[in-house]
Design an enzyme around this catalytic site. Sequence first.
Site, PDB file in Angstrom:
ATOM      1  N   LYS A  21      24.473  -9.729   2.015  1.00  0.00           N
ATOM      2  CA  LYS A  21      25.576 -10.588   2.467  1.00  0.00           C
ATOM      3  C   LYS A  21      26.554  -9.677   3.193  1.00  0.00           C
ATOM      4  O   LYS A  21      27.362  -8.978   2.581  1.00  0.00           O
ATOM      5  CB  LYS A  21      26.246 -11.233   1.255  1.00  0.00           C
ATOM      6  CG  LYS A  21      26.850 -12.599   1.524  1.00  0.00           C
ATOM      7  CD  LYS A  21      27.965 -12.604   2.536  1.00  0.00           C
ATOM      8  CE  LYS A  21      29.283 -12.215   1.935  1.00  0.00           C
ATOM      9  NZ  LYS A  21      30.347 -12.057   2.960  1.00  0.00           N
ATOM     10  N   GLU A  29      31.016   0.353  -5.417  1.00  0.00           N
ATOM     11  CA  GLU A  29      31.791   1.357  -4.663  1.00  0.00           C
ATOM     12  C   GLU A  29      33.053   0.653  -4.180  1.00  0.00           C
ATOM     13  O   GLU A  29      32.998  -0.201  -3.291  1.00  0.00           O
ATOM     14  CB  GLU A  29      30.960   1.904  -3.503  1.00  0.00           C
ATOM     15  CG  GLU A  29      29.757   2.706  -4.008  1.00  0.00           C
ATOM     16  CD  GLU A  29      28.867   3.263  -2.900  1.00  0.00           C
ATOM     17  OE1 GLU A  29      27.795   3.785  -3.235  1.00  0.00           O
ATOM     18  OE2 GLU A  29      29.245   3.178  -1.714  1.00  0.00           O
ATOM     19  N   CYS A  69      37.255   4.093   3.102  1.00  0.00           N
ATOM     20  CA  CYS A  69      37.617   4.104   1.681  1.00  0.00           C
ATOM     21  C   CYS A  69      37.967   5.509   1.211  1.00  0.00           C
ATOM     22  O   CYS A  69      38.716   5.695   0.263  1.00  0.00           O
ATOM     23  CB  CYS A  69      36.470   3.546   0.859  1.00  0.00           C
ATOM     24  SG  CYS A  69      34.967   4.507   1.064  1.00  0.00           S
ATOM     25  N   GLU A 105      46.391   0.502  -2.200  1.00  0.00           N
ATOM     26  CA  GLU A 105      45.553   0.816  -1.034  1.00  0.00           C
ATOM     27  C   GLU A 105      45.984  -0.060   0.146  1.00  0.00           C
ATOM     28  O   GLU A 105      46.006  -1.285   0.042  1.00  0.00           O
ATOM     29  CB  GLU A 105      44.088   0.536  -1.367  1.00  0.00           C
ATOM     30  CG  GLU A 105      43.151   0.908  -0.229  1.00  0.00           C
ATOM     31  CD  GLU A 105      41.695   0.533  -0.512  1.00  0.00           C
ATOM     32  OE1 GLU A 105      41.444  -0.603  -0.947  1.00  0.00           O
ATOM     33  OE2 GLU A 105      40.816   1.372  -0.282  1.00  0.00           O
TER      34      GLU A 105
END
Length: 484
Positions: A176, A252, A286, A388
Amino acid sequence: MKQFRNFINGEWVGTGRTFEDRNPIDNSLIGHVHEAGQAEVDAAVAAARRALQGEWGRMTVARRVELLHAVADGINRRFDEFLQAEIADTGKPLSLASHVDIPRGAANFKVFADLIRNVPAESFAMATPDGGEAINYAVRSPRGVIGVVCPWNLPLLLMTWKVGPALACGNTVVVKPSEETPATATLLGEVMNEAGVPPGVYNVVHGFGPDSAGAFLTAHPDVNGITFTGETRTGEAIMKAAANGVRPVSLELGGKNAGIVFADADFDKAVAGIARAAFENSGQVCLGTERVYVQRPIFERFVAALKAKAEGLRLGSPDGDGVNMGPLVSLEHQAKVLSYYRKAADAGATVVTGGGVPEMPEALAEGAWVQPTIWTGLPEDSAVIREEIFGPCCHIAPFDTEEEAIRLANDTPYGLAATVWTSDLGAAHRMGSALEVGICWINAWFLRDLRTAFGGAKQSGIGREGGVHSLEFYTELRNVCVKL
Ligand code: NAD
Ligand code: 6OD
């Protein structure tokens, strides 16, 4: 106008329910994406199951390895199509996509194909109570049908980083892709067919998360494991979905990574390294650095040098001359990043550079642009330092001692990566073991050897992938004990 259809059992499946795919450089329409519903997800999972029970499941490792090499070659043969698809979806500079994203897309198949050919199996001889002997040996079998849910920041790289090892280990996949970046996962379907990968081994379902393809896939009882890259909060939702049926996850997740620069570091290299870590891919990595800590004797000089780097970045369309920074992935993400730019100003930050939307030529004015931005002077508990942002920005604070740098760097719920710059070998090793992260770079950033363990500590993830570590998730390990 392009149509991005689902790829199920080696065939293209439209649904009539479409959403738009837009180019973030100018918000122009690239095409329409066919959203998969429960029926298409069911069909994709069933196709993956059949493939597992059919030709793919019976295939020798040697033939599987050949096919995965053919997939890598197929990506390389159609390199320019992948490149154009990736830069249209993300707006990232052509120089970046052509050196990082697309080559890694091919490498992710080659590396894991070669690994699986060479992987050793453990065995132990043992004495038995009757004075005889037994031998134990390990067998690895594929886990089954793997659901692969992907983000938008490095679409082909991160998707193939999961699909490569999953297929190398003999699994089948239902992918996906992010709703923001459907193109390269779709194109890979064509490459799979051209390479001769049997139908159902690689499937793609398009759509969103909740109440859409993402949720349908992760809740599907016939998916044997879910590997996910994305935000920590989404990881929590996926873990809950995977709890039904006790299905394993590999996660992750997000990060709020520290960059630490000691006064004894090679100054120019440290500035260049932190500039990459903060601004590459418009800060949408990331592993990137949004918290920079610089030892006090070089603090002012470092801030000035990083400011010069930020102001030297050239924003523009991916193939523009000398362009090394693109827009953010979408107007929605632009709004999120700009909200943090406002929070920083409201919290009393010193805006060293940037802080808003750059002036762009008329043709790009509707794009998702933000200025590369540097702040100083914020308290450690401010949102900009805790949360973040995933934009081209960083806050720089001074530190005095190694202990203080470690304390500051570790003071976060995240634990993905760190980058440390020093010429003191002892300090380098001490930092390497004291920082609570999955990946610690010393005098480097985003330097990858695909045989090494990759993953996050704390709220940055669960599990490690890379090299033999990928086998832990993508295979089921069985011990066979034979009494001789
Ligand atoms: P996201 O979590 O919003 O979305 C990722 C994927 O999950 C998308 O395909 C989305 O449609 C799907 N999704 C969303 N909700 C879902 C649900 N409830 N069930 C199933 N699927 C769902 O992440 P993003 O915005 O695409 O990517 C940026 C984030 O990814 C950042 O937090 C970044 O740090 C993280 N990231 C982490 C790594 C890593 O290696 N640790 C790598 C890249 C990106
Ligand atoms: O290099 C990789 O394998 C990897 N997973 C990188 C992740 C980057 C995050 O944006």
